[in-house]
Design a protein around this motif. Structure first.
Motif, PDB file in Angstrom:
ATOM      1  N   CYS A   6       0.833  -1.202   0.000  1.00 27.89           N
ATOM      2  CA  CYS A   6       0.000   0.000   0.000  1.00 27.89           C
ATOM      3  C   CYS A   6       0.870   1.254   0.000  1.00 27.89           C
ATOM      4  O   CYS A   6       2.102   1.181  -0.020  1.00 27.89           O
ATOM      5  CB  CYS A   6      -0.944  -0.005   1.211  1.00 27.89           C
ATOM      6  N   ALA A  56       3.039   0.947  -3.010  1.00 23.04           N
ATOM      7  CA  ALA A  56       2.109   0.581  -4.080  1.00 23.04           C
ATOM      8  C   ALA A  56       2.244   1.539  -5.253  1.00 23.04           C
ATOM      9  O   ALA A  56       2.180   1.126  -6.424  1.00 23.04           O
ATOM     10  CB  ALA A  56       0.681   0.579  -3.546  1.00 23.04           C
ATOM     11  N   THR A 108      -0.395  -3.514   4.295  1.00 24.73           N
ATOM     12  CA  THR A 108      -1.565  -3.515   5.163  1.00 24.73           C
ATOM     13  C   THR A 108      -2.296  -4.837   5.001  1.00 24.73           C
ATOM     14  O   THR A 108      -2.073  -5.566   4.029  1.00 24.73           O
ATOM     15  CB  THR A 108      -2.501  -2.339   4.832  1.00 24.73           C
ATOM     16  N   ARG A 160      -5.414   0.032   7.667  1.00 24.52           N
ATOM     17  CA  ARG A 160      -6.129   0.841   6.689  1.00 24.52           C
ATOM     18  C   ARG A 160      -7.590   0.473   6.492  1.00 24.52           C
ATOM     19  O   ARG A 160      -8.273   1.082   5.691  1.00 24.52           O
ATOM     20  CB  ARG A 160      -5.425   0.749   5.313  1.00 24.52           C
ATOM     21  N   LEU A 190      -9.076  -2.018   4.820  1.00 28.37           N
ATOM     22  CA  LEU A 190      -9.029  -2.133   3.359  1.00 28.37           C
ATOM     23  C   LEU A 190     -10.095  -3.094   2.841  1.00 28.37           C
ATOM     24  O   LEU A 190     -10.109  -4.275   3.192  1.00 28.37           O
ATOM     25  CB  LEU A 190      -7.632  -2.619   2.948  1.00 28.37           C
ATOM     26  N   SER A 212     -10.756  -2.784  -3.309  1.00 30.77           N
ATOM     27  CA  SER A 212      -9.623  -1.872  -3.527  1.00 30.77           C
ATOM     28  C   SER A 212      -8.299  -2.609  -3.666  1.00 30.77           C
ATOM     29  O   SER A 212      -7.242  -1.995  -3.579  1.00 30.77           O
ATOM     30  CB  SER A 212      -9.530  -0.868  -2.368  1.00 30.77           C
ATOM     31  N   ILE A 213      -8.354  -3.913  -3.873  1.00 33.21           N
ATOM     32  CA  ILE A 213      -7.134  -4.728  -3.994  1.00 33.21           C
ATOM     33  C   ILE A 213      -7.034  -5.256  -5.416  1.00 33.21           C
ATOM     34  O   ILE A 213      -8.012  -5.749  -5.977  1.00 33.21           O
ATOM     35  CB  ILE A 213      -7.151  -5.896  -2.994  1.00 33.21           C
ATOM     36  N   VAL A 261      -1.662  -5.416  -4.491  1.00 36.74           N
ATOM     37  CA  VAL A 261      -1.442  -3.984  -4.249  1.00 36.74           C
ATOM     38  C   VAL A 261      -2.800  -3.290  -4.131  1.00 36.74           C
ATOM     39  O   VAL A 261      -3.805  -3.761  -4.668  1.00 36.74           O
ATOM     40  CB  VAL A 261      -0.625  -3.319  -5.380  1.00 36.74           C
ATOM     41  N   THR A 262      -2.805  -2.159  -3.434  1.00 31.59           N
ATOM     42  CA  THR A 262      -4.011  -1.343  -3.428  1.00 31.59           C
ATOM     43  C   THR A 262      -4.215  -0.734  -4.810  1.00 31.59           C
ATOM     44  O   THR A 262      -3.253  -0.461  -5.528  1.00 31.59           O
ATOM     45  CB  THR A 262      -3.911  -0.219  -2.381  1.00 31.59           C
ATOM     46  N   ARG A 304      -7.183   4.022  -4.169  1.00 31.14           N
ATOM     47  CA  ARG A 304      -6.877   3.824  -2.757  1.00 31.14           C
ATOM     48  C   ARG A 304      -5.419   4.167  -2.464  1.00 31.14           C
ATOM     49  O   ARG A 304      -5.085   4.696  -1.398  1.00 31.14           O
ATOM     50  CB  ARG A 304      -7.181   2.373  -2.360  1.00 31.14           C
ATOM     51  N   THR A 305      -4.542   3.875  -3.406  1.00 29.56           N
ATOM     52  CA  THR A 305      -3.131   4.189  -3.225  1.00 29.56           C
ATOM     53  C   THR A 305      -2.924   5.689  -3.034  1.00 29.56           C
ATOM     54  O   THR A 305      -2.253   6.126  -2.094  1.00 29.56           O
ATOM     55  CB  THR A 305      -2.313   3.698  -4.435  1.00 29.56           C
ATOM     56  N   ASP A 309      -4.475   6.898   0.269  1.00 34.59           N
ATOM     57  CA  ASP A 309      -3.675   6.524   1.439  1.00 34.59           C
ATOM     58  C   ASP A 309      -2.415   7.367   1.564  1.00 34.59           C
ATOM     59  O   ASP A 309      -1.976   7.676   2.679  1.00 34.59           O
ATOM     60  CB  ASP A 309      -3.303   5.041   1.369  1.00 34.59           C
TER      61      ASP A 309
END
Length: 322
Positions: free
Chosen positions: A74, A78, A96, A118, A120, A124-125, A133-134, A138-139, A142
């Protein structure tokens, strides 16, 4: 495209493991000639040594991602992996857990890894080359929340440069998808300050530094303004008050062979461009990456560069008026 859909579904992430030939430490006869990226993964020094520092940050994050059973890369790590440019580089990989799972105490973290909490969501993955990775929304979100408003603006400007077809509204929808979160005001401010035409992370960082600082005498800040001179068109990175051009030159620009030109050719072209812009009445100041570093008082050398130029202009006007 749907509002809020993920940009990082785009399969453009580099396969650092394949490019660098990651080796399982257990299969090596010895570690001589190799650099350990994690306790399990090593890379030959001949492959590792030539990499730029920011490439090493990305490759290290990739290696950590390969070793994680459930954790997700993240934040800035990320960003490195999905191609969002950031100034500098990181020695620590941010990760995360999905959902509401909280990380254990620091004594349980692998060396060089920092766990973040986070909350999560699964939507969002993204997964590329076996690395979780996000996603891009979201990356960027964050980075603004975990690091700073300035870092968030740099990341969003870079993401908009990478994916120019996506509107600011789509970015906003993606970032605010789901429940409320701590740092929403910072994310809104980041969206407000972002521009679609920033030329580099350094330019974005300088712009947000100037906006936040509110230096006396700085009345306007424009990005990528073009001027016509000598039958050619020249952009300037940042234009203050209509006459003060700030230029941000990375060291790579002047390396031999960059952009198919020798260093001498690059310097001559830069000088010719500078003379033409000066003849148009502009003043030019060059800003290095280190000029953007804030001290504990919130001051950076770029502020002094700008204020000196403004004072010089004011003094010239006074002398002209007698």
């Amino acid at each position: 495209m749907d509002e809020g859909a993920s940009i990082s579904d785009d399969p453009g992430m580099r396969n650092w493991g394949g490019e660098l030939g990651f080796a399982d430490v257990r299969t090596l006869g010895g570690r001589a000639g190799h650099t350990l990226l994690t306790a399990e993964i090593a890379v030959a020094d001949s492959m590792w040594g030539p990499l730029a520092p920011w490439e090493k940050s990305a490759a290290r994050a990739f290696a950590v991602g390969l070793t994680m059973d459930s954790a997700v890369i993240c934040g800035k790590s990320a960003a490195r992996l999905i191609g969002i440019e950031m100034p500098g580089w990181e020695d620590t990989v941010e990760v995360t857990y999905p959902g509401n799972r909280k990380p254990g105490g620091r004594r349980y973290w692998p060396e060089g890894v920092r766990f973040r909490y986070r909350n999560l969501d699964a939507g969002s993955i993204r997964e590329h080359h076996g690395i979780r990775v996000t996603d891009s929304h979201r990356t960027v979100r964050d980075i603004a929340v975990l690091h700073s408003l300035a870092d968030g603006v740099v990341a969003l400007d870079s993401a908009r440069r990478k994916w120019p077809k996506w509107s600011l509204g789509q970015w906003e929808a993606g970032m605010f998808r789901g429940p409320r979160f701590k740092g929403m005001a910072t994310v809104r401010k980041m969206l407000e300050l972002s521009v679609p035409d920033s030329g580099s992370p350094q330019e974005s960082l300088a712009r947000v530094r100037l906006i936040v600082a509110r230096l006396p005498g700085v009345e306007s800040i424009r990005t990528q303004v073009r001027f016509e001179a000598g039958g050619r068109s020249f952009p300037v990175d940042l234009l203050l008050n209509g006459w003060l051009a700030l230029e941000f030159d990375g060291e790579l620009k002047y390396e031999e062979g960059a952009f198919g030109r020798t260093t001498r050719e690059t310097l001559l072209r830069e000088r010719e461009r500078e003379v033409l812009l000066l003849n148009l009445g502009l003043q030019i100041r060059r800003v290095r990456a280190e000029d953007l570093h804030l001290d504990e008082a919130g001051w950076c050398p770029m502020f002094g560069i700008v204020l000196d130029a403004l004072r010089g202009r004011e003094e010239m006007h006074r002398q002209a008026l007698g």
